[in-house]
Design a protein around this motif. Structure first.
Motif, short mmCIF file in Angstrom:
data_model
loop_
_atom_site.label_atom_id
_atom_site.label_comp_id
_atom_site.label_asym_id
_atom_site.label_seq_id
_atom_site.Cartn_x
_atom_site.Cartn_y
_atom_site.Cartn_z
N LEU A 195 -17.20 -1.08 -41.03
CA LEU A 195 -17.49 0.35 -41.04
C LEU A 195 -17.03 0.99 -42.34
O LEU A 195 -17.71 1.87 -42.87
N ALA A 196 -15.89 0.56 -42.87
CA ALA A 196 -15.41 1.09 -44.15
C ALA A 196 -16.38 0.73 -45.27
O ALA A 196 -16.67 1.57 -46.14
N GLU A 197 -16.88 -0.49 -45.27
CA GLU A 197 -17.87 -0.90 -46.28
C GLU A 197 -19.13 -0.06 -46.15
O GLU A 197 -19.69 0.38 -47.16
N LEU A 198 -19.57 0.16 -44.94
CA LEU A 198 -20.77 0.95 -44.70
C LEU A 198 -20.56 2.38 -45.19
O LEU A 198 -21.45 2.96 -45.82
N ASP A 199 -19.39 2.95 -44.90
CA ASP A 199 -19.08 4.31 -45.37
C ASP A 199 -19.13 4.39 -46.88
O ASP A 199 -19.68 5.34 -47.44
N GLU A 200 -18.56 3.40 -47.57
CA GLU A 200 -18.56 3.39 -49.04
C GLU A 200 -19.98 3.36 -49.58
O GLU A 200 -20.31 4.08 -50.52
N VAL A 201 -20.81 2.52 -48.99
CA VAL A 201 -22.18 2.38 -49.47
C VAL A 201 -22.97 3.66 -49.22
O VAL A 201 -23.66 4.16 -50.10
N PHE A 202 -22.84 4.23 -48.01
CA PHE A 202 -23.56 5.47 -47.72
C PHE A 202 -23.06 6.63 -48.58
O PHE A 202 -23.85 7.48 -49.00
N LEU A 203 -21.77 6.67 -48.87
CA LEU A 203 -21.23 7.70 -49.75
C LEU A 203 -21.87 7.57 -51.14
O LEU A 203 -22.27 8.56 -51.74
N ALA A 204 -21.98 6.35 -51.62
CA ALA A 204 -22.61 6.13 -52.93
C ALA A 204 -24.08 6.51 -52.90
O ALA A 204 -24.60 7.09 -53.86
N LEU A 205 -24.75 6.23 -51.81
CA LEU A 205 -26.18 6.54 -51.70
C LEU A 205 -26.46 8.02 -51.45
O LEU A 205 -27.60 8.47 -51.57
N ALA A 206 -25.44 8.78 -51.12
CA ALA A 206 -25.62 10.19 -50.77
C ALA A 206 -26.00 11.08 -51.95
O ALA A 206 -26.52 12.17 -51.75
#
Length: 113
Positions: A5-16
């Protein structure tokens, strides 16, 4: 699971951010130097470098420095985190809509008899 979930959050934050998405789109065509990428952005180089660092820390890009040139490259494997999450969401929603369809169909059949 928490690490995932932390990895997913990092990736979505970058994609935002639209600037970071534009960088990823450009890198989808091949590696490019930071200065090449920055020319396409409408901001100062220090501001642009914050976006590069965010993309790099999320694992979406890799950078390498040769002399004074820092080159960026897309890390396609990192996008698998998003692909896996989206596939799971798609599976869950397909199951839910299938159940809804069955419910509506069976309710309609009972009401017509």
């Amino acid at each position: 699971m928490a690490k995932y979930l932390a990895e997913l959050d990092e990736v979505f934050l970058a994609l935002a951010d639209p600037t970071r998405r534009a960088v990823l789109h450009r890198l989808g065509h091949g590696p490019a130097s930071v200065s090449e990428l920055a020319r396409e952005a409408t901001m100062t180089l220090p501001s642009f470098m914050k976006h590069v660092r965010t993309l790099e820390s999320s694992g979406l890009i890799r950078t390498a420095k040769s002399s004074r040139v820092r080159t960026c490259e897309l890390n396609r494997e990192r996008l698998a985190v998003v692909e896996d999450w989206l596939a799971e969401q798609r599976r869950l929603w397909d199951e839910r809509t299938d159940r809804l369809d069955q419910f509506v169909t069976s309710s309609t059949e009972r009401n017509t008899t």
